[in-house]
Design a protein around this motif. Structure first.
Motif, PDB file in Angstrom:
ATOM      1  N   LYS A 105       0.803  -1.209   0.000  1.00 24.85           N
ATOM      2  CA  LYS A 105       0.000   0.000   0.000  1.00 24.85           C
ATOM      3  C   LYS A 105       0.848   1.277   0.000  1.00 24.85           C
ATOM      4  CE  LYS A 105      -4.172  -1.962   1.826  1.00 24.85           C
ATOM      5  NZ  LYS A 105      -4.641  -2.357   0.516  1.00 24.85           N
ATOM      6  N   LYS A 106       2.083   1.192   0.474  1.00 22.03           N
ATOM      7  CA  LYS A 106       2.971   2.355   0.539  1.00 22.03           C
ATOM      8  C   LYS A 106       3.973   2.291  -0.597  1.00 22.03           C
ATOM      9  CE  LYS A 106       2.590   2.700   5.507  1.00 22.03           C
ATOM     10  NZ  LYS A 106       3.290   2.787   6.769  1.00 22.03           N
ATOM     11  N   ASN A 107       4.351   3.483  -1.091  1.00 22.11           N
ATOM     12  CA  ASN A 107       5.371   3.510  -2.144  1.00 22.11           C
ATOM     13  C   ASN A 107       6.759   3.335  -1.526  1.00 22.11           C
ATOM     14  OD1 ASN A 107       6.484   6.126  -1.414  1.00 22.11           O
ATOM     15  ND2 ASN A 107       4.713   7.077  -2.393  1.00 22.11           N
TER      16      ASN A 107
ATOM     17  N   GLY B  81       6.783   7.833  -7.476  1.00 25.28           N
ATOM     18  CA  GLY B  81       6.035   7.698  -8.719  1.00 25.28           C
ATOM     19  C   GLY B  81       5.680   6.269  -9.055  1.00 25.28           C
ATOM     20  N   GLU B  82       5.156   6.100 -10.253  1.00 25.74           N
ATOM     21  CA  GLU B  82       4.597   4.818 -10.681  1.00 25.74           C
ATOM     22  C   GLU B  82       5.588   3.664 -10.673  1.00 25.74           C
ATOM     23  OE1 GLU B  82       2.565   3.068 -14.707  1.00 25.74           O
ATOM     24  OE2 GLU B  82       2.135   5.135 -14.158  1.00 25.74           O
ATOM     25  N   GLY B  83       6.835   3.917 -11.086  1.00 29.44           N
ATOM     26  CA  GLY B  83       7.825   2.833 -11.117  1.00 29.44           C
ATOM     27  C   GLY B  83       7.489   1.806 -12.178  1.00 29.44           C
ATOM     28  N   PRO B  84       7.787   0.554 -11.929  1.00 30.16           N
ATOM     29  CA  PRO B  84       8.332   0.026 -10.686  1.00 30.16           C
ATOM     30  C   PRO B  84       9.837   0.231 -10.565  1.00 30.16           C
ATOM     31  CG  PRO B  84       7.996  -1.776 -12.223  1.00 30.16           C
ATOM     32  CD  PRO B  84       7.487  -0.516 -12.898  1.00 30.16           C
TER      33      PRO B  84
ATOM     34  N   ILE C 214      11.250  -6.425   0.391  1.00 29.65           N
ATOM     35  CA  ILE C 214      10.331  -5.548   1.105  1.00 29.65           C
ATOM     36  C   ILE C 214       9.485  -4.877   0.023  1.00 29.65           C
ATOM     37  CG2 ILE C 214      10.075  -3.549   2.619  1.00 29.65           C
ATOM     38  CD1 ILE C 214      12.874  -4.264   3.760  1.00 29.65           C
ATOM     39  N   LYS C 215       8.241  -5.310  -0.073  1.00 32.37           N
ATOM     40  CA  LYS C 215       7.377  -4.869  -1.170  1.00 32.37           C
ATOM     41  C   LYS C 215       6.805  -3.486  -0.908  1.00 32.37           C
ATOM     42  CE  LYS C 215       6.112  -9.608  -2.213  1.00 32.37           C
ATOM     43  NZ  LYS C 215       5.023 -10.588  -2.180  1.00 32.37           N
ATOM     44  N   ALA C 216       6.684  -2.727  -1.980  1.00 36.68           N
ATOM     45  CA  ALA C 216       6.052  -1.418  -1.955  1.00 36.68           C
ATOM     46  C   ALA C 216       5.094  -1.359  -3.145  1.00 36.68           C
ATOM     47  CB  ALA C 216       7.101  -0.311  -2.044  1.00 36.68           C
ATOM     48  N   SER C 217       4.224  -0.379  -3.152  1.00 35.41           N
ATOM     49  CA  SER C 217       3.237  -0.284  -4.228  1.00 35.41           C
ATOM     50  C   SER C 217       3.890  -0.044  -5.582  1.00 35.41           C
ATOM     51  CB  SER C 217       2.242   0.840  -3.929  1.00 35.41           C
ATOM     52  OG  SER C 217       2.908   2.093  -3.883  1.00 35.41           O
ATOM     53  N   ASN C 218       5.083   0.534  -5.584  1.00 30.87           N
ATOM     54  CA  ASN C 218       5.753   0.859  -6.848  1.00 30.87           C
ATOM     55  C   ASN C 218       7.118   0.175  -6.987  1.00 30.87           C
ATOM     56  OD1 ASN C 218       7.007   2.423  -4.889  1.00 30.87           O
ATOM     57  ND2 ASN C 218       7.231   4.219  -6.202  1.00 30.87           N
ATOM     58  N   GLY C 219       7.285  -0.963  -6.305  1.00 27.48           N
ATOM     59  CA  GLY C 219       8.538  -1.692  -6.460  1.00 27.48           C
ATOM     60  C   GLY C 219       8.894  -2.503  -5.236  1.00 27.48           C
ATOM     61  N   VAL C 220      10.201  -2.665  -5.053  1.00 29.67           N
ATOM     62  CA  VAL C 220      10.698  -3.515  -3.973  1.00 29.67           C
ATOM     63  C   VAL C 220      12.010  -2.939  -3.438  1.00 29.67           C
ATOM     64  CG1 VAL C 220      11.937  -5.058  -5.571  1.00 29.67           C
ATOM     65  CG2 VAL C 220      11.233  -5.912  -3.336  1.00 29.67           C
ATOM     66  N   ILE C 221      12.248  -3.148  -2.142  1.00 27.56           N
ATOM     67  CA  ILE C 221      13.477  -2.714  -1.493  1.00 27.56           C
ATOM     68  C   ILE C 221      14.252  -3.959  -1.053  1.00 27.56           C
ATOM     69  CG2 ILE C 221      14.470  -1.544   0.524  1.00 27.56           C
ATOM     70  CD1 ILE C 221      11.968   0.288   0.510  1.00 27.56           C
TER      71      ILE C 221
END
Length: 170
Positions: A38-40, A69-72, A154-161
């Motif tokens: 849910k969080k970018n 932004g949109e990313g990912p 670590i998933k985010a709404s516009n990608g991964v960490i």
């Protein structure tokens, strides 16, 4: 103002911003635990508690909007401890040099969402900065340009960490 005082000031502001985002994000009984889809990227880093210096640097470089932004995007994110390995004078100089800071930060970002299972199959990846990072795998240890990956996906709404233990330099 030295970097520690600047970080305290920015961290307090980030805490208020993150708290506002968390409260706004939790309407309707949704239970997000701080990481998640849910969080970018920036919001996820802010709420994690271990990326305060990274978020401060992202703000100083003017990259918040881009990484929100949109990313990912795939971000190899150095922890606060990783930034602490850089001598304070060098870190202060880097924070003050927007072009150099932008180059260093975008060197930590790969276009696309590259999960850990995909990273281990690569020997390099082109960064948003334009250069490639070297990727090596030795058993369970994954290295990005000499930095050890210490947490993945670590998933985010516009990608991964993916969390790394050092700041990598282009």
């Amino acid at each position: 103002m030295n970097i520690q005082n600047a970080l305290k000031f920015v961290t307090a502001g980030l805490f208020l911003a993150a708290t506002t985002a968390v409260v706004a994000d939790h309407h309707g009984g949704d239970k997000d635990k701080g990481y998640g889809d849910k969080k970018n990227i920036v919001e996820t880093a802010q709420s994690a508690g271990q990326f305060n210096t990274l978020v401060t640097a992202i703000e100083a470089a003017g990259l918040v909007e881009t990484l929100s932004g949109e990313g990912p995007f795939t971000v190899f994110a150095p922890t606060d401890e990783a930034f602490a390995k850089i001598p304070e004078a060098d870190l202060n100089a880097l924070i003050q040099d927007t072009d150099a800071l932008t180059s260093v930060l975008t060197y930590h970002v790969v276009a696309g969402k590259v999960m850990a299972k995909d990273v281990v199959g690569l020997s390099s990846a082109e960064t948003v900065q334009g250069s490639s990072v070297d990727i090596s795998v030795d058993g369970e240890t994954v290295m990005i340009d000499g930095a050890k990956v210490i947490k993945t996906d670590i998933k985010a709404s516009n990608g991964v960490i993916h969390v790394i233990d050092a700041v990598i330099m282009p």
